[in-house]
Design a protein around this motif. Sequence first.
Motif, PDB file in Angstrom:
ATOM      1  N   SER A 210     -16.595  -6.829  36.400  1.00 32.73           N
ATOM      2  CA  SER A 210     -16.305  -6.032  37.600  1.00 32.73           C
ATOM      3  C   SER A 210     -15.390  -6.798  38.556  1.00 32.73           C
ATOM      4  O   SER A 210     -15.640  -7.958  38.881  1.00 32.73           O
ATOM      5  N   ALA A 272     -22.045   0.372  43.849  1.00 34.70           N
ATOM      6  CA  ALA A 272     -20.961   0.317  42.848  1.00 34.70           C
ATOM      7  C   ALA A 272     -20.934  -1.042  42.168  1.00 34.70           C
ATOM      8  O   ALA A 272     -20.153  -1.251  41.237  1.00 34.70           O
ATOM      9  N   VAL A 275     -24.514  -5.267  38.676  1.00 29.08           N
ATOM     10  CA  VAL A 275     -25.536  -6.292  38.918  1.00 29.08           C
ATOM     11  C   VAL A 275     -26.022  -6.817  37.564  1.00 29.08           C
ATOM     12  O   VAL A 275     -26.350  -6.016  36.682  1.00 29.08           O
ATOM     13  N   ASP A 277     -28.353  -7.820  34.764  1.00 26.30           N
ATOM     14  CA  ASP A 277     -29.733  -7.392  34.491  1.00 26.30           C
ATOM     15  C   ASP A 277     -30.620  -8.585  34.144  1.00 26.30           C
ATOM     16  O   ASP A 277     -31.839  -8.496  34.221  1.00 26.30           O
ATOM     17  N   ILE A 305     -32.234  -3.422  41.920  1.00 27.88           N
ATOM     18  CA  ILE A 305     -32.091  -3.243  43.368  1.00 27.88           C
ATOM     19  C   ILE A 305     -32.177  -1.767  43.749  1.00 27.88           C
ATOM     20  O   ILE A 305     -32.892  -1.377  44.683  1.00 27.88           O
ATOM     21  N   PHE A 321     -23.984   4.099  40.336  1.00 30.56           N
ATOM     22  CA  PHE A 321     -22.965   4.232  39.295  1.00 30.56           C
ATOM     23  C   PHE A 321     -23.635   3.916  37.968  1.00 30.56           C
ATOM     24  O   PHE A 321     -24.585   3.123  37.932  1.00 30.56           O
ATOM     25  N   ALA A 322     -23.151   4.513  36.895  1.00 31.24           N
ATOM     26  CA  ALA A 322     -23.665   4.170  35.572  1.00 31.24           C
ATOM     27  C   ALA A 322     -22.473   3.811  34.691  1.00 31.24           C
ATOM     28  O   ALA A 322     -21.600   4.657  34.464  1.00 31.24           O
ATOM     29  N   ALA A 323     -22.406   2.561  34.264  1.00 27.69           N
ATOM     30  CA  ALA A 323     -21.317   2.123  33.377  1.00 27.69           C
ATOM     31  C   ALA A 323     -21.820   2.240  31.948  1.00 27.69           C
ATOM     32  O   ALA A 323     -22.754   1.532  31.568  1.00 27.69           O
ATOM     33  N   LYS A 339     -34.175   6.124  38.640  1.00 25.02           N
ATOM     34  CA  LYS A 339     -34.016   5.438  39.926  1.00 25.02           C
ATOM     35  C   LYS A 339     -34.147   6.420  41.095  1.00 25.02           C
ATOM     36  O   LYS A 339     -33.918   6.059  42.236  1.00 25.02           O
ATOM     37  N   ASN A 347     -19.577   6.526  34.526  1.00 23.98           N
ATOM     38  CA  ASN A 347     -18.329   5.845  34.145  1.00 23.98           C
ATOM     39  C   ASN A 347     -18.295   5.621  32.666  1.00 23.98           C
ATOM     40  O   ASN A 347     -19.098   4.834  32.170  1.00 23.98           O
ATOM     41  N   ILE A 349     -16.811   3.475  30.325  1.00 23.47           N
ATOM     42  CA  ILE A 349     -15.970   2.276  30.479  1.00 23.47           C
ATOM     43  C   ILE A 349     -15.163   1.967  29.222  1.00 23.47           C
ATOM     44  O   ILE A 349     -14.486   0.945  29.151  1.00 23.47           O
ATOM     45  N   GLY A 355     -12.307   2.151  34.677  1.00 28.67           N
ATOM     46  CA  GLY A 355     -13.519   1.322  34.755  1.00 28.67           C
ATOM     47  C   GLY A 355     -13.254  -0.107  35.182  1.00 28.67           C
ATOM     48  O   GLY A 355     -12.459  -0.354  36.099  1.00 28.67           O
ATOM     49  N   LYS A 380      -8.815   4.698  42.032  1.00 30.14           N
ATOM     50  CA  LYS A 380     -10.157   4.446  42.580  1.00 30.14           C
ATOM     51  C   LYS A 380     -10.246   4.882  44.046  1.00 30.14           C
ATOM     52  O   LYS A 380     -11.306   5.296  44.513  1.00 30.14           O
TER      53      LYS A 380
HETATM   54  O1  PMT Z   1     -15.562  -3.330  40.115  1.00 32.25           O
HETATM   55  P1  PMT Z   1     -14.529  -2.580  39.288  1.00 32.25           P
HETATM   56  O2  PMT Z   1     -13.702  -3.488  38.415  1.00 32.25           O
HETATM   57  O3  PMT Z   1     -13.699  -1.671  40.148  1.00 32.25           O
HETATM   58  O4  PMT Z   1     -15.308  -1.653  38.257  1.00 32.25           O
HETATM   59  C1  PMT Z   1     -16.078  -0.592  38.732  1.00 32.25           C
HETATM   60  C2  PMT Z   1     -17.402  -0.489  37.977  1.00 32.25           C
HETATM   61  C3  PMT Z   1     -17.124  -0.109  36.540  1.00 32.25           C
HETATM   62  C4  PMT Z   1     -18.154  -1.826  38.039  1.00 32.25           C
HETATM   63  C5  PMT Z   1     -18.229   0.608  38.730  1.00 32.25           C
HETATM   64  O5  PMT Z   1     -17.523   1.811  38.721  1.00 32.25           O
HETATM   65  C6  PMT Z   1     -19.590   0.796  38.090  1.00 32.25           C
HETATM   66  O6  PMT Z   1     -19.750   1.545  37.143  1.00 32.25           O
HETATM   67  N1  PMT Z   1     -20.602   0.087  38.670  1.00 32.25           N
HETATM   68  C7  PMT Z   1     -21.985   0.066  38.129  1.00 32.25           C
HETATM   69  C8  PMT Z   1     -22.048  -0.872  36.978  1.00 32.25           C
HETATM   70  C9  PMT Z   1     -23.471  -1.039  36.479  1.00 32.25           C
HETATM   71  O7  PMT Z   1     -24.037  -2.077  36.668  1.00 32.25           O
HETATM   72  O8  PMT Z   1     -23.999   0.033  35.931  1.00 32.25           O
HETATM   73  P2  PMT Z   1     -25.498   0.070  35.339  1.00 32.25           P
HETATM   74  O9  PMT Z   1     -25.495   1.298  34.538  1.00 32.25           O
HETATM   75  O10 PMT Z   1     -25.845  -1.207  34.656  1.00 32.25           O
HETATM   76  O11 PMT Z   1     -26.435   0.218  36.615  1.00 32.25           O
HETATM   77  C10 PMT Z   1     -26.794   1.480  37.162  1.00 32.25           C
HETATM   78  C11 PMT Z   1     -26.910   1.374  38.661  1.00 32.25           C
HETATM   79  O12 PMT Z   1     -27.999   0.493  39.009  1.00 32.25           O
HETATM   80  C12 PMT Z   1     -25.680   0.816  39.353  1.00 32.25           C
HETATM   81  O13 PMT Z   1     -25.471   1.533  40.546  1.00 32.25           O
HETATM   82  C13 PMT Z   1     -26.036  -0.642  39.637  1.00 32.25           C
HETATM   83  O14 PMT Z   1     -25.386  -1.109  40.813  1.00 32.25           O
HETATM   84  C14 PMT Z   1     -27.557  -0.571  39.829  1.00 32.25           C
HETATM   85  N2  PMT Z   1     -28.277  -1.785  39.384  1.00 32.25           N
HETATM   86  C15 PMT Z   1     -28.133  -2.268  38.122  1.00 32.25           C
HETATM   87  C16 PMT Z   1     -28.855  -3.376  37.729  1.00 32.25           C
HETATM   88  C17 PMT Z   1     -29.715  -4.009  38.646  1.00 32.25           C
HETATM   89  N3  PMT Z   1     -30.406  -5.101  38.326  1.00 32.25           N
HETATM   90  N4  PMT Z   1     -29.841  -3.506  39.889  1.00 32.25           N
HETATM   91  C18 PMT Z   1     -29.156  -2.407  40.268  1.00 32.25           C
HETATM   92  O15 PMT Z   1     -29.271  -1.942  41.401  1.00 32.25           O
END
Ligand code: PMT
Length: 397
Positions: A210, A272, A275, A277, A305, A321-323, A339, A347, A349, A355, A380
């Motif tokens: 990211s 966004a 984080v 895991d 979080i 956001f969900a990558a 959540k 997203n 990716i 992404g 973006k």
């Molecule tokens: O930063 P860029 O280069 O512009 O890229 C943007 C992005 C791809 C990072 C962004 O658009 C994006 O998708 N961010 C979320 C990435 C992510 O961690 O997705 P996730 O599917 O693993 O998590 C789902 C959600 O839970 C996210 O909102 C994340 O912030 C949150 N999370 C995840 C893990 C954790 N331990 N705590 C969290 O709160």
Amino acid sequence: MSNKTVVLGVTGSIAAYKAVDVASQLTQRGINVEVILTEAATHFVTPLTFRSITARPVITDMFRLASVFSVEHVALAEAADLIVIAPATANIIAKLAGGIADDSLTCTVLATAAPIVIAPAMHTGMYENSVTQRNLAELRRRDFTIIGPIHGRLASGGIGLGRFAPPSEIVTTICHLLSRRKDLIGKQILITAAGTHEAIDPVRYIGNRSSGKMGYALAAAARDRGAHVQLISAPTSLPKPLGVEVIDVQTAAEMSSAVSEKISRADILIMAAAVADYCPVKIRKRKVKKADQRWDLTLKRTPDILAETAGCSPRPLRIGFAAETENLLRNAEAKLNQKDLDLIIANDITIPGSGFGADKNQVAIIDRSGDIEELPLLDKTEVAQRVLDRAVKLLAE
Ligand code: PMT
């Protein structure tokens, strides 16, 4: 839209004939369209075509007193609610990036405080040239909205990236920008951005790709719409957005503490950030020297979080956001439910140029009722606006 004025700048590209459609669609929406053709554009389309569509004089020459405007570039720069340059050639992009003002269009752009939209169209090689990319990056930095180009058939007969975006997409974006108000005045928005770093030893860490661009675009857009923005940022090389309170963190644990500290005053939380895991169970105090062929690291879960904020009171609007790399919509919807979110931005990716790290993103916005809004590949900055549009609507409900 009937009290809005859009200045449409047309430059010398074979796609100039499609600007007629843009002018027509804007005019049909009741928008007052003032057209400026560069000298090169007049070789592709005539002023009479635009005059017939818009029922307004068309400016082609800075030194001809043909229109109602006394000092045209100043008057139009002030009258414009928005300026759109469609199509925008590599040449105009370079001039705008460099601040050159040698014709009516460039003078008008330099003199305006209105939002500016450009729709590039050119040969793939010219578009991908590092000079053009550097110029586009400069325009993005100055908050220009860039639509396209898209992949497809080009005037050269080849297929590639450089084709003019569909006129309807350009018109939709213009209407979105024109209808935007300061609709977040008095709202507190907490945004997280970039990828956390989980230390292994003083030298190494576990991280992800990211860049922070998505979260920073959200912060700038929310600020521009009048919100008080707190941005909790993991490490990034991006400059801090002006007028935004930035809280720097490194790890998931630090981000979690910062979110818990700030959330009670937030009307909206947007996560966004990417984080981590997992983080190492043990952080070594000294640099681990290489020795054996293998090094096994034991990891433990970091706090989730977003999930942890589900029970907080007062409850802000919570957007995640969900990558994803597979089953995009199903996986994203599962995260929305797990959540307990109000919206999730899905997203994919794996899409090239979208992404992680990219300037653009292709997302789908899913709400609690399962309704899915699929967006095209957008800058973006524009994705940020669309996410905030939905947030504003939900707050109003
Ligand atoms: O930063 P860029 O280069 O512009 O890229 C943007 C992005 C791809 C990072 C962004 O658009 C994006 O998708 N961010 C979320 C990435 C992510 O961690 O997705 P996730 O599917 O693993 O998590 C789902 C959600 O839970 C996210 O909102 C994340 O912030 C949150 N999370 C995840 C893990 C954790 N331990 N705590 C969290 O709160």
